[in-house]
Scaffold this active site. Structure first.
Site, short mmCIF file in Angstrom:
data_model
loop_
_atom_site.label_atom_id
_atom_site.label_comp_id
_atom_site.label_asym_id
_atom_site.label_seq_id
_atom_site.Cartn_x
_atom_site.Cartn_y
_atom_site.Cartn_z
N LEU A 444 -39.49 64.66 -1.81
CA LEU A 444 -40.29 63.38 -1.60
C LEU A 444 -40.58 64.22 0.47
CD1 LEU A 444 -40.40 59.74 -1.64
CD2 LEU A 444 -40.43 60.67 0.20
N GLU A 446 -42.93 65.09 3.15
CA GLU A 446 -44.32 66.43 3.48
C GLU A 446 -44.00 67.53 4.07
OE1 GLU A 446 -44.66 61.93 2.19
OE2 GLU A 446 -43.79 63.21 3.74
N GLN A 468 -49.98 62.09 -0.45
CA GLN A 468 -50.28 60.86 -1.05
C GLN A 468 -51.02 59.50 -0.48
OE1 GLN A 468 -46.68 58.08 -3.14
NE2 GLN A 468 -47.24 59.32 -4.49
N HIS A 517 -50.16 52.24 3.45
CA HIS A 517 -51.55 52.51 2.57
C HIS A 517 -52.67 52.40 2.65
CE1 HIS A 517 -47.16 51.79 0.78
NE2 HIS A 517 -47.71 53.00 0.17
#
Length: 728
Positions: A444, A446, A468, A517
């Site tokens: 995890l 980026e 993601q 998100h």
């Protein structure tokens, strides 16, 4: 004459010719001479750069003086070992050039500093250490940003698939990556160290040597005593070795043993190389403003050139006067080469941008239509084109499967893409079909995800990394801006790292959201020269856009971003029950001759005479819903899908615009810095004379739950804006 120059000459003149006590084998004597040759050549090249700047002929003076001990690292390596270097790597570069006939390190360094078009790597665009013959991959001056790429390249070196690819490096190659002591504190460095330790822990081969060149100061900020050594020694799984420019014989032995160990074991290691910095950070740096003269001159005793000269004299390889003779000969040789460097420089904007502007549309179109001969083996008895109409997510999944099958160098990776199949199921089943070597989960981070892509692309792979969520791009945007997109520019197209970065993003998720998100800002992706940004809005064209990105990466070395609207992944209908957001999958060879998804093309979605709606992504579906409502009000709207947000399809946009007197730009991103600003500008610059309006989301982060409706563009906003235009 620089004071460090005077100091070296004065010190060596004062030496006597007493019998030395250092005993060296013949091979070691020859290596020490070669080491000194590289050091003095690098030092005088630095002096020449400063002299050229004083005459207005040079433009870069970050020098390597005091760091010339890095020549020992180059001498321990093969010239076929890829190197990603710190900007104080003159000694390394000169030593490596001595290993490759026909290459002049002095010419390369000076032509870069002079912005001469004769510069063999950048063509006059920047001073970088880079060379295809020397296998030195050019790096920018961004602090530590090249470490994730170096990790990615080392990871790719022993990847099982690489032996099936055409690669510029031998199977036993070792990656070398150097950086300064201040850089160890940067997140990109720490991330690269962490993932290297992670690979060592898991037994994943990683043939890389990290070289920390520790001069004890970052511009004006000192590294605390012992901090760098403590940090480097604490890295799990990375063997840490120490060396110093003040001990040349020992350093040459240490570097040789270190490199041989990494080459044999394929495990990562670190060299903590103690250096010293002379002549300030750069030519513009007034070092006396933050260091006393006593402190500055006190460092002269740690001059690596003096240390090597002492060793040569002590071993009776040279006499003091012979040392000075060789030192002064280097001065003359460098000055002579400096006088011969062409003063021609890039003379137009088109010349400057040529490496990132070159197009190969015919090759791209052909590659976009390529399919695997064993396609039936991949998909089984029911390939997607004969199956039921698909959602956006399923269409992208099938296109990824086709890409993996057609292009054996393709790697798909990211957080949760393999075992889980992606948060939204877009990569589901790929690992089962193609195996964990080609479809794999990353840790995890980026920066590591994109670093893996940057390095593996250099090794001949086609990386398709996934970020993601769009909001997570900001953790790693410099890997796109400062590393991926600049490589072709700073290497004059000689190196490239074509890739397709998949990003799930944009807003309008239901039941799961909030800012991280539902991010709706793409500004960071739209102002990077040479980066291509595609946004699919419908399953009918999503595969074609993805194939176009793949082909651009393969044929033009492009960095492409494929931004997938999360809210449309599993959408089936435009209006309840109509299945208008499903489409039959078109296999790759059905796209041969179809240019509808080519870079520079927009998509006509709906015809109408009253208002032309220009939009993209979620805006396409919302605009069609609005158009149905407007039709009941007597307003007929045409809708076009931009498809490409960078660069915008300006020519086709202007062609469409001429057929309408009113244009409404529907932009789901923010009012300030959003896509609509560039669309309106393109229309105005193109001479459009009709009425232009735009409707956007608010300048706000996206809150959780129903509150999001207050700041996001809505169908009613589009209806109201179109009615207002019609009524004017």
């Amino acid at each position: 004459m620089e004071s460090i120059d005077e100091h070296f000459v004065r010190q060596v003149r004062a030496w006597d010719e007493r019998e030395g006590t250092l005993v060296l084998a013949p091979n070691d004597r020859a290596r020490l001479i070669a080491y000194f040759e590289a050091q003095v050549t690098s030092r005088h090249t630095d002096f020449a750069c400063r002299e050229l700047q004083s005459r207005g002929e040079g433009f870069y003076t970050i020098g390597s003086a005091g760091h010339e001990a890095n020549a020992a690292v180059a001498m321990a390596l093969q010239p076929t070992d890829p190197a990603l270097l710190h900007y104080r790597s003159g000694g390394f570069y000169v030593a490596r050039a001595a290993q490759v006939p026909g290459v002049s390190a002095v010419d390369d360094i000076l032509s870069g500093a002079m912005s001469s078009v004769s510069d063999g790597i950048s063509g006059g665009r920047h001073k970088v250490f880079g060379s295809v013959p020397l296998n030195v991959i050019p790096q920018t001056s961004t602090i530590a940003s090249h470490l994730p790429r170096a990790f990615g390249l080392a990871y790719a070196m022993d990847h099982p698939v690489r032996r099936e690819l055409v690669s510029p490096w031998p199977d036993d190659a070792v990656v070398i990556c150097s950086f300064g002591d201040a850089s160890v504190n940067h997140s990109t460095a720490l991330g690269a160290f962490n993932v290297s330790s992670y690979c060592a822990h898991r037994g994943i081969p990683l043939p890389i040597v990290f070289v920390c060149e520790d001069n004890g100061i970052g511009i004006s900020t000192k590294s605390p005593s012992g901090w760098v050594a403590k940090l480097l020694r604490s890295l799990p799984g990375l063997d840490c070795h120490a060396g110093s420019g003040s001990e040349p014989v020992e350093l040459l032995q240490t570097t040789s043993q270190l490199v041989e160990g990494v080459r044999a074991s394929r495990r990562p290691a670190v060299l903590h190389l103690r250096t010293v910095r002379f002549m300030g950070h750069a030519g513009s740096d007034a070092e006396i403003a933050y260091r006393s003269m006593r402190e500055i001159e006190g460092d002269y005793g740690r001059d690596p050139l003096l240390a090597t000269a002492r060793a040569l004299v002590d071993a009776r390889v040279m006499k003091p006067d012979e040392v000075l003779e060789r030192y002064e000969l280097a001065r003359v040789e460098v000055a002579d080469r400096a006088s011969r460097i062409p003063r021609d420089r890039l003379s137009s904007a088109s010349a400057v941008t040529a490496p990132i502007a070159r197009r190969e549309p015919a090759d791209v179109r052909a590659t976009a239509g390529r399919h695997a001969p064993n396609r039936r083996d991949v998909f089984g008895s029911r390939p997607p084109e004969v199956d039921a109409p698909q959602t956006l997510a399923l269409a992208i999944n099938a296109a990824l499967k086709d890409t993996l099958a057609a292009h054996g160098q393709t790697l798909v990776f990211g957080q949760d893409v393999a075992r889980k199949g992606g948060v939204y199921g877009v990569t589901r089943g790929l690992v089962k079909t193609f195996g964990r070597d080609r479809v794999f989960d990353t840790l995890l981070d980026e920066q590591t995800v994109l670093g893996t892509a940057l390095g593996s692309a250099l090794a001949g792979f086609l990386p398709i990394p996934e970020i993601q969520y769009l909001a997570y791009v900001h953790n790693t945007e410099d890997q796109l801006r400062g590393e991926a997109a600049t490589l072709k520019f700073f290497s004059d197209g000689q190196y490239q790292n074509g890739m397709v970065v998949r990003i799930a993003g944009l807003a309008y998720q239901k039941g799961f959201g909030g800012h991280f998100h539902n991010d709706n800002s793409v500004a960071v992706l739209r102002d990077i020269p040479g980066l291509m940004l595609a946004v699919p809005s419908h399953p009918a064209t999503a595969p074609g856009l993805l194939r176009q990105c793949v082909a651009l990466a393969l044929e033009e070395g492009r960095v492409c971003v494929y931004l997938e609207p999360i809210a449309l992944y599993h959408q089936r209908d435009l209006h309840d029950g109509d299945s208008a957001w499903l489409a039959q999958y078109a296999q790759p060879n059905q796209w041969q001759g179809d240019t509808s998804c080519d870079l520079g093309r927009l998509r006509n979605v709906r015809q109408g005479d009253d208002v032309l709606i220009v939009t993209f992504g979620n805006g396409v579906r919302m605009s069609l819903l609005a158009a149905a409502t407007l039709q009941e009000e007597g307003v007929e709207c045409a809708v076009v899908d931009l498809q490409w947000l960078a660069p915008l399809p300006v020519d086709e946009l202007l062609e469409q615009a001429q057929q309408h007197t009113r244009i409404l730009v529907v932009d789901e991103t923010r009012h300030s810095g959003g896509v609509s600003e560039s669309v309106v500008t393109a229309l105005v610059d193109g001479g459009y004379g009709g009425r232009i309006s735009r409707v956007t989301s608010a300048d706000s982060f996206i809150p959780l739950g129903p509150a999001a409706d207050h700041v996001l563009l809505s169908v009613q906003d589009i209806v109201d804006a179109a009615l207002a235009m019609k009524g004017e």
